[in-house]
Design an enzyme around this catalytic site. Sequence first.
Site, PDB file in Angstrom:
ATOM      1  N   ASP A  46     -30.954 114.083  27.495  1.00 47.33           N
ATOM      2  CA  ASP A  46     -31.852 114.206  26.349  1.00 47.33           C
ATOM      3  C   ASP A  46     -31.248 114.837  25.097  1.00 47.33           C
ATOM      4  OD1 ASP A  46     -34.204 113.000  27.360  1.00 47.33           O
ATOM      5  OD2 ASP A  46     -34.554 114.750  28.619  1.00 47.33           O
TER       6      ASP A  46
ATOM      7  N   ASP B 239     -35.848 105.371  28.596  1.00 50.44           N
ATOM      8  CA  ASP B 239     -35.900 106.315  27.469  1.00 50.44           C
ATOM      9  C   ASP B 239     -34.503 106.605  26.900  1.00 50.44           C
ATOM     10  OD1 ASP B 239     -37.619 106.624  29.698  1.00 50.44           O
ATOM     11  OD2 ASP B 239     -38.391 108.525  29.004  1.00 50.44           O
TER      12      ASP B 239
HETATM   13  N1  GLY Z   1     -38.466 110.980  27.911  1.00 48.18           N
HETATM   14  C1  GLY Z   1     -39.578 111.462  28.603  1.00 48.18           C
HETATM   15  C2  GLY Z   1     -40.873 110.898  28.185  1.00 48.18           C
HETATM   16  O1  GLY Z   1     -40.973 109.974  27.427  1.00 48.18           O
HETATM   17  O2  GLY Z   1     -41.865 111.410  28.659  1.00 48.18           O
END
Ligand code: GLY
Length: 412
Positions: free
Chosen positions: A116, A181
């Site tokens: 992330d 994601d």
């Molecule tokens: N990347 C985590 C979410 O979208 O909840």
Amino acid sequence: MNIKSITLLVLLTGLTFAAFSQNKEQAFVNENLKFAEQQTQSMINSMGGNFAGKYPRSFNHKGELTTTDGNDWTDGFFPGTLWYLYELSGDTAWKNYAQEWTNPLESGKYNTSHHDIGFLMYCSFGNGYRLSPNEKYKAILIQSAESALKRFNPKVGSIQSWNYGKAWDGVTEWHFPVIIDNMMNLELLFWASKTTGDPRFRNIAITHANTTLKNHIRPDFSTYHVVDYDTATGAVKDRATCQGYSDNSTWARGQAWAIYGFTMTYRETQDPAYLNVAKKLADWYLHNPNLPADKIPYWDFNAGQDGYTPENKSKALTVTEKYRDASAAAIVCSALFELSELSKDKTYRKAAIEILHNLASPAYRAALGKNGNFLLMHCVGSIPHGGEVDVPIVYADYYFMEALQRYKKSMK
Ligand code: GLY
């Protein structure tokens, strides 16, 4: 009246109407900006008027603001929102706040414990560098991109998202999970290659995008949330969900990340394969029979439908209410403005404007001073984990502001 006068009259009427519509839409942006400024100032005041180590994340059903401390994947979104407030308003008070919430995230540049880092550093320092270029932010972003590369496995051709496996029963089933994601984190890598001239970042971003294209997208252009890989062979071991309803369903925010991520990858590469997939992913979303008329999706496109069975039988999944996820809609909205510009297809812009107006309506936009001072209501974090269901969430606000900014830019 002769033919010339009639033509002139028609032309003038058209121009007047166009100017009127443009003014109306500029007023719409300005009204939303004013609301966002008031609401965000109240948010800051509610936290004591200054940074004090807190990053707003959500507002729970007990009526409490939930915050994080700089180590959460969402921590870049509040500073990013502050940067957009600065960009849209030109008011340096927002720049000062943006810096106040951005600078303490610096140590994140060494974070190699999850994927992330792109969300965390690019939404904060990335917007900061874009709007106020300086060597300090540049060095932080380059180090962040270096850290992201550490999670790349050439055998798999991807950046690993999480370190852990499925947790429902305590059994580790995933070894090298990559989530859809993760496409979002590539923007930092493209930026790093453009800025340094070092092709490693861009090459890895492209390899990751190609692996995702091959393995996360179903033939109908819906998406899997998680793909797990065998690190010895690079083979796919599992296709599953973590935050969606079932392994074969389509989690709305996952589809949103995919639309945004492949649109951005096309912007950075000009490779038509990415534009093609971005359009197909967007078309799947926009023309889906399960998309409500206001285009704000349910949290999962297949929740509760025949043929979709959650593996995790937790209580959270027995809920029958079809919760909406305004965060997914905000991400899609912002992506569609860019997709329309890149593809020169105005239908995406029309859909983006419609979504933006719906998000800004009282059905989704909070009343002033309510909603824990977040901008949007009705988001879903993770129903399978029973967390953040039908609440505001900071990333919804971030992409709402980005969409407003993109809309304003597209009017010029
Ligand atoms: N990347 C985590 C979410 O979208 O909840």
